[in-house]
Enzyme design. Sequence first.
Site, PDB file in Angstrom:
ATOM      1  N   GLU A  27       0.827  -1.207   0.000  1.00  0.00           N
ATOM      2  CA  GLU A  27       0.000   0.000   0.000  1.00  0.00           C
ATOM      3  C   GLU A  27       0.862   1.258   0.000  1.00  0.00           C
ATOM      4  OE1 GLU A  27      -1.144   1.725   3.461  1.00  0.00           O
ATOM      5  OE2 GLU A  27      -0.879  -0.008   4.781  1.00  0.00           O
ATOM      6  N   LYS A  83      -4.591  -2.259  13.742  1.00  0.00           N
ATOM      7  CA  LYS A  83      -3.918  -1.145  14.409  1.00  0.00           C
ATOM      8  C   LYS A  83      -4.363  -1.069  15.869  1.00  0.00           C
ATOM      9  CE  LYS A  83      -3.255   1.604  10.223  1.00  0.00           C
ATOM     10  NZ  LYS A  83      -3.837   0.652   9.253  1.00  0.00           N
ATOM     11  N   SER A 111     -13.668   0.826   9.453  1.00  0.00           N
ATOM     12  CA  SER A 111     -12.817   0.973   8.264  1.00  0.00           C
ATOM     13  C   SER A 111     -13.347   0.183   7.073  1.00  0.00           C
ATOM     14  CB  SER A 111     -11.401   0.504   8.594  1.00  0.00           C
ATOM     15  OG  SER A 111     -10.607   0.460   7.425  1.00  0.00           O
TER      16      SER A 111
END
Length: 319
Positions: free
Chosen positions: A26, A176, A157
């Site tokens: 990414e 995370k 998300s």
Amino acid sequence: MNAEGIELSAEVATALAQGQPVVALESTVIAHGLPYPVNVETALAMEAEVRAGGAVPATVGVVGGRVVVGMDKCLIMQFGEFACCDTPSAEGDVSPNKQTVAKLGARDLAAAVALGRDGATTVGATARVAALAGIEVMATGGIGGVHRGAAQSWDISGDLTALARYPVLVVCAGAKAILDIPATLEWLETHGVPVVGWQCAEFPAFYTARSGRRLGFTFECLDDLARLWQVERAWGGGGVVVVQPPPEEVPGVEVAIEAALSRAEALGIRGASVTPYLLAQVSSLTDGKSLDANVKLLKRNAQTAAKIACAIASKKRKD
């Protein structure tokens, strides 16, 4: 061009055509996740880890409306230079002095292409592009997930829906640490996304190996992981999450996270700005220890992703 608006580098196109292992990476970590110049150094180091593992790296980003799969060093540096002005400050402001690279989720890709914009791809957007390009493995630091307090904010998300939808194996150090990990795992279970450990029996919490959540399956052999992926593909499944613990832990990180969350709430920071703000604040509150740990786990995940991609490619050749 591979699919509409998607452009493969010559190296990536050749590797895919020849059945060589490729690992997608990414670009949000470059433009939004890490400060300059650590972001550029880390992105290039991740590519080096992938190459050392016998695979071809394919860093993904949107440049002038072109979805580039296999960004070169010049583009990586270009994205990295915007990071210093694109992360909210302690007061919650973003510097207006320079143009920024947009943070793109899976849903944003077509709009960025249509409008000719620049954008860094999140885990979800990278997974979507990888699936379109025929890349089966990607590496990241930690996936996005259900944010703390999501029962009130509904902040979940888009990485999660992308993982359920697009057939890509994602190597990470869990979700995370700023997220609600139990809720994230519940979401993944509900939507049928396999979450397995690579040589670990507990779901890691990004900055620490322990989240208190045991995994249903632990893999010790690359051939077994390749077989898992082969079965999922044959059955038409979506993504698979492979987790491994970080190479080092950050003591007291939960205290820093809680303080950062309180500051973000007080400043009214919402949406796509939340994660980069929190990561920057946690780094500051831990005297840079969380940043160092983040860099190390990113490199390690790239290394493991390369090994898995090679195992998958090898299995295909044997079959």
